[in-house]
Scaffold this motif. Structure first.
Motif, PDB file in Angstrom:
ATOM      1  N   VAL A   1     -10.608  -1.655  11.605  1.00  0.00           N
ATOM      2  CA  VAL A   1      -9.391  -2.043  10.898  1.00  0.00           C
ATOM      3  C   VAL A   1      -9.098  -1.054   9.767  1.00  0.00           C
ATOM      4  O   VAL A   1      -7.940  -0.692   9.534  1.00  0.00           O
ATOM      5  CB  VAL A   1      -9.524  -3.478  10.354  1.00  0.00           C
ATOM      6  CG1 VAL A   1      -8.281  -3.863   9.557  1.00  0.00           C
ATOM      7  CG2 VAL A   1      -9.738  -4.462  11.499  1.00  0.00           C
ATOM      8  N   ILE A   2     -10.132  -0.606   9.063  1.00  0.00           N
ATOM      9  CA  ILE A   2      -9.942   0.414   8.028  1.00  0.00           C
ATOM     10  C   ILE A   2      -9.340   1.669   8.643  1.00  0.00           C
ATOM     11  O   ILE A   2      -8.412   2.274   8.091  1.00  0.00           O
ATOM     12  CB  ILE A   2     -11.289   0.750   7.346  1.00  0.00           C
ATOM     13  CG1 ILE A   2     -11.759  -0.430   6.486  1.00  0.00           C
ATOM     14  CG2 ILE A   2     -11.177   2.010   6.488  1.00  0.00           C
ATOM     15  CD1 ILE A   2     -13.177  -0.286   5.974  1.00  0.00           C
ATOM     16  N   ASP A   3      -9.855   2.066   9.804  1.00  0.00           N
ATOM     17  CA  ASP A   3      -9.344   3.247  10.496  1.00  0.00           C
ATOM     18  C   ASP A   3      -7.869   3.086  10.833  1.00  0.00           C
ATOM     19  O   ASP A   3      -7.080   4.029  10.709  1.00  0.00           O
ATOM     20  CB  ASP A   3     -10.161   3.487  11.761  1.00  0.00           C
ATOM     21  CG  ASP A   3     -10.084   4.924  12.246  1.00  0.00           C
ATOM     22  OD1 ASP A   3     -10.185   5.844  11.409  1.00  0.00           O
ATOM     23  OD2 ASP A   3      -9.914   5.133  13.461  1.00  0.00           O
ATOM     24  N   VAL A   4      -7.478   1.882  11.236  1.00  0.00           N
ATOM     25  CA  VAL A   4      -6.067   1.604  11.531  1.00  0.00           C
ATOM     26  C   VAL A   4      -5.242   1.697  10.252  1.00  0.00           C
ATOM     27  O   VAL A   4      -4.160   2.293  10.235  1.00  0.00           O
ATOM     28  CB  VAL A   4      -5.916   0.206  12.169  1.00  0.00           C
ATOM     29  CG1 VAL A   4      -4.437  -0.180  12.279  1.00  0.00           C
ATOM     30  CG2 VAL A   4      -6.568   0.181  13.551  1.00  0.00           C
ATOM     31  N   GLY A   5      -5.726   1.114   9.169  1.00  0.00           N
ATOM     32  CA  GLY A   5      -4.996   1.161   7.904  1.00  0.00           C
ATOM     33  C   GLY A   5      -4.803   2.573   7.391  1.00  0.00           C
ATOM     34  O   GLY A   5      -3.772   2.895   6.792  1.00  0.00           O
ATOM     35  N   LEU A   6      -5.796   3.426   7.637  1.00  0.00           N
ATOM     36  CA  LEU A   6      -5.699   4.814   7.183  1.00  0.00           C
ATOM     37  C   LEU A   6      -4.653   5.609   7.957  1.00  0.00           C
ATOM     38  O   LEU A   6      -4.285   6.706   7.536  1.00  0.00           O
ATOM     39  CB  LEU A   6      -7.074   5.495   7.284  1.00  0.00           C
ATOM     40  CG  LEU A   6      -8.126   4.976   6.298  1.00  0.00           C
ATOM     41  CD1 LEU A   6      -9.493   5.564   6.617  1.00  0.00           C
ATOM     42  CD2 LEU A   6      -7.727   5.304   4.855  1.00  0.00           C
ATOM     43  N   ASP A   7      -4.188   5.073   9.068  1.00  0.00           N
ATOM     44  CA  ASP A   7      -3.063   5.702   9.777  1.00  0.00           C
ATOM     45  C   ASP A   7      -1.770   5.554   8.982  1.00  0.00           C
ATOM     46  O   ASP A   7      -0.854   6.354   9.123  1.00  0.00           O
ATOM     47  CB  ASP A   7      -2.877   5.076  11.158  1.00  0.00           C
ATOM     48  CG  ASP A   7      -3.993   5.453  12.129  1.00  0.00           C
ATOM     49  OD1 ASP A   7      -4.651   6.473  11.891  1.00  0.00           O
ATOM     50  OD2 ASP A   7      -4.193   4.717  13.114  1.00  0.00           O
ATOM     51  N   ASP A   8      -1.701   4.495   8.162  1.00  0.00           N
ATOM     52  CA  ASP A   8      -0.491   4.200   7.389  1.00  0.00           C
ATOM     53  C   ASP A   8      -0.577   4.656   5.937  1.00  0.00           C
ATOM     54  O   ASP A   8       0.433   5.057   5.354  1.00  0.00           O
ATOM     55  CB  ASP A   8      -0.214   2.693   7.399  1.00  0.00           C
ATOM     56  CG  ASP A   8       0.684   2.266   8.538  1.00  0.00           C
ATOM     57  OD1 ASP A   8       0.588   2.894   9.612  1.00  0.00           O
ATOM     58  OD2 ASP A   8       1.461   1.312   8.366  1.00  0.00           O
ATOM     59  N   PHE A   9      -1.761   4.553   5.343  1.00  0.00           N
ATOM     60  CA  PHE A   9      -1.886   4.763   3.904  1.00  0.00           C
ATOM     61  C   PHE A   9      -2.845   5.907   3.578  1.00  0.00           C
ATOM     62  O   PHE A   9      -3.844   6.103   4.280  1.00  0.00           O
ATOM     63  CB  PHE A   9      -2.416   3.499   3.221  1.00  0.00           C
ATOM     64  CG  PHE A   9      -1.594   2.267   3.450  1.00  0.00           C
ATOM     65  CD1 PHE A   9      -0.376   2.109   2.810  1.00  0.00           C
ATOM     66  CD2 PHE A   9      -2.038   1.266   4.308  1.00  0.00           C
ATOM     67  CE1 PHE A   9       0.389   0.975   3.014  1.00  0.00           C
ATOM     68  CE2 PHE A   9      -1.280   0.131   4.522  1.00  0.00           C
ATOM     69  CZ  PHE A   9      -0.060  -0.017   3.873  1.00  0.00           C
ATOM     70  N   PRO A  10      -2.601   6.620   2.488  1.00  0.00           N
ATOM     71  CA  PRO A  10      -3.625   7.524   1.952  1.00  0.00           C
ATOM     72  C   PRO A  10      -4.845   6.701   1.552  1.00  0.00           C
ATOM     73  O   PRO A  10      -4.711   5.527   1.164  1.00  0.00           O
ATOM     74  CB  PRO A  10      -2.945   8.145   0.719  1.00  0.00           C
ATOM     75  CG  PRO A  10      -1.489   7.892   0.901  1.00  0.00           C
ATOM     76  CD  PRO A  10      -1.368   6.627   1.678  1.00  0.00           C
ATOM     77  N   PRO A  11      -6.036   7.249   1.648  1.00  0.00           N
ATOM     78  CA  PRO A  11      -7.251   6.440   1.453  1.00  0.00           C
ATOM     79  C   PRO A  11      -7.372   5.751   0.102  1.00  0.00           C
ATOM     80  O   PRO A  11      -7.777   4.590   0.025  1.00  0.00           O
ATOM     81  CB  PRO A  11      -8.386   7.453   1.672  1.00  0.00           C
ATOM     82  CG  PRO A  11      -7.762   8.796   1.586  1.00  0.00           C
ATOM     83  CD  PRO A  11      -6.352   8.640   2.028  1.00  0.00           C
ATOM     84  N   LEU A  12      -7.036   6.441  -0.991  1.00  0.00           N
ATOM     85  CA  LEU A  12      -7.179   5.824  -2.306  1.00  0.00           C
ATOM     86  C   LEU A  12      -6.166   4.703  -2.505  1.00  0.00           C
ATOM     87  O   LEU A  12      -6.482   3.655  -3.085  1.00  0.00           O
ATOM     88  CB  LEU A  12      -7.030   6.886  -3.405  1.00  0.00           C
ATOM     89  CG  LEU A  12      -8.129   7.955  -3.432  1.00  0.00           C
ATOM     90  CD1 LEU A  12      -7.805   9.031  -4.467  1.00  0.00           C
ATOM     91  CD2 LEU A  12      -9.483   7.325  -3.741  1.00  0.00           C
ATOM     92  N   LEU A  13      -4.956   4.905  -2.030  1.00  0.00           N
ATOM     93  CA  LEU A  13      -3.943   3.855  -2.125  1.00  0.00           C
ATOM     94  C   LEU A  13      -4.353   2.651  -1.286  1.00  0.00           C
ATOM     95  O   LEU A  13      -4.212   1.500  -1.734  1.00  0.00           O
ATOM     96  CB  LEU A  13      -2.590   4.385  -1.657  1.00  0.00           C
ATOM     97  CG  LEU A  13      -1.460   3.349  -1.604  1.00  0.00           C
ATOM     98  CD1 LEU A  13      -1.153   2.803  -2.993  1.00  0.00           C
ATOM     99  CD2 LEU A  13      -0.200   3.950  -0.974  1.00  0.00           C
ATOM    100  N   PHE A  14      -4.857   2.893  -0.093  1.00  0.00           N
ATOM    101  CA  PHE A  14      -5.282   1.797   0.781  1.00  0.00           C
ATOM    102  C   PHE A  14      -6.397   0.984   0.135  1.00  0.00           C
ATOM    103  O   PHE A  14      -6.401  -0.249   0.169  1.00  0.00           O
ATOM    104  CB  PHE A  14      -5.733   2.368   2.128  1.00  0.00           C
ATOM    105  CG  PHE A  14      -6.068   1.319   3.161  1.00  0.00           C
ATOM    106  CD1 PHE A  14      -5.366   0.135   3.254  1.00  0.00           C
ATOM    107  CD2 PHE A  14      -7.110   1.535   4.060  1.00  0.00           C
ATOM    108  CE1 PHE A  14      -5.664  -0.828   4.207  1.00  0.00           C
ATOM    109  CE2 PHE A  14      -7.425   0.582   5.019  1.00  0.00           C
ATOM    110  CZ  PHE A  14      -6.704  -0.593   5.090  1.00  0.00           C
ATOM    111  N   SER A  15      -7.346   1.662  -0.491  1.00  0.00           N
ATOM    112  CA  SER A  15      -8.433   0.968  -1.165  1.00  0.00           C
ATOM    113  C   SER A  15      -7.910   0.140  -2.337  1.00  0.00           C
ATOM    114  O   SER A  15      -8.351  -0.994  -2.568  1.00  0.00           O
ATOM    115  CB  SER A  15      -9.472   1.986  -1.650  1.00  0.00           C
ATOM    116  OG  SER A  15     -10.625   1.336  -2.145  1.00  0.00           O
TER     117      SER A  15
END
Length: 305
Positions: free
Chosen positions: A22-36
């Protein structure tokens, strides 16, 4: 444990294992720091208004929030963003067990047992195998960043042990309130306001669902159920189920992200899981300690990462 509670323990391990995909999927949409940052903001608000105070010294909330929330997840998300496969990330991150033992020895003066040292060596061999495999297929920097994330997790485990929160779920909600602002500042500095705004404006349903999953399912639901099981049964019968996390992580990555499962991967997984299990069992006592060595939870009510 009752059959229903066994199923709940397996369910939480599955939730935490699938979380890497799911994290991998989210990283398709968001930059990593913003996603975190979004993950922790959603985990903390509005829950923080309903759980009551953490019942530990505030310095431990801040320390764990920075080391676990800001540092560990930044390194993990960036490592995955630049190419570390989610299944292997779920496996490599388990090296935090070895770092927990090392930091406990240095900072808490806990003498590591021979079994722990042997288990660490076996698990380390598995991690080295992963690194050798990745050398030909993915950026080694991503692998190294996940190792650094495991180091940070080990430090946060020791801090959590010192804090000894009587309610791990409540503690995690308050810890989740610490990272959003620092992560947003870091995101603005390194990822850029334009990129962040573009990501939020173009957010897809899968990106939104990924954010909800990592915040509410993996964090809030996962810790609530795990903490309840430990409160009812103690850490001893519950902790072993956390060894299933990389199994579910590798399986989910193969199923949903087409991550290949090679013989090297299987051997590495066996070594890592066996090493953690060997290092966690106390001779003469059928007990796994610390729970932090396999989940990052420690000192959850009564027995306890």
């Amino acid at each position: 444990m009752k059959p229903a509670h066994v199923l709940l323990a397996v369910l939480v391990a599955a939730i935490w294992g699938v979380n890497f995909v799911v994290i991998d999927v989210g990283l398709d949409d968001f930059p990593p720091l913003l996603f975190s940052a979004l993950r922790f903001l959603l985990a903390a608000v509005p829950a923080v208004f309903f759980v009551g105070p953490p019942r530990v010294a505030w310095r431990w909330v801040v320390i764990v929030g920075i080391v676990l929330g800001v540092l560990k997840f930044s390194f993990l998300f960036i490592g995955m963003h630049i190419g570390m496969p989610p299944g292997l990330a779920s496996l490599v991150l388990q090296s935090q067990a070895a770092f927990t033992v090392l930091f406990a020895a240095v900072l808490l003066r806990e003498q590591p047992r021979v079994a722990q040292l042997g288990g660490m060596a076996i698990a380390a061999a598995g991690i080295v195998l992963v690194g050798l495999r990745l050398g030909a297929t993915a950026p080694v920097v991503g692998f190294l960043l996940v190792i650094v994330a495991a180091v940070c997790w080990g430090l946060s485990n020791v801090a959590t042990r010192r804090a000894s929160p009587p309610d791990m779920f409540r503690f995690m909600v308050w810890v989740s309130l610490v990272p959003p602002v620092p992560l947003l500042v870091l995101s603005l500095l390194f990822e850029g306001a334009g990129k962040d705004l573009a990501a939020l404006r173009s957010m897809t349903p899968s990106g939104a669902a990924a954010t909800v999953y990592v915040a509410w399912v993996a964090t809030l639901l996962g810790y609530a159920v795990w903490g309840h099981l430990i409160k009812v049964h103690g850490a001893t019968p519950v902790a072993p189920y956390a060894l299933l996390i990389p199994v579910f992580g590798l399986a989910a990555a193969a199923l949903f992200r087409d991550e290949p499962v090679t013989m090297v991967t299987v051997v590495a997984a066996v070594l890592v899981i066996a090493g953690i299990a060997i290092g966690a069992v106390r001779p003469g006592r059928p007990r796994l300690l610390p729970v932090a060595s396999v989940t990052g939870q420690d000192r959850v009510p009564a027995d306890t990462n």
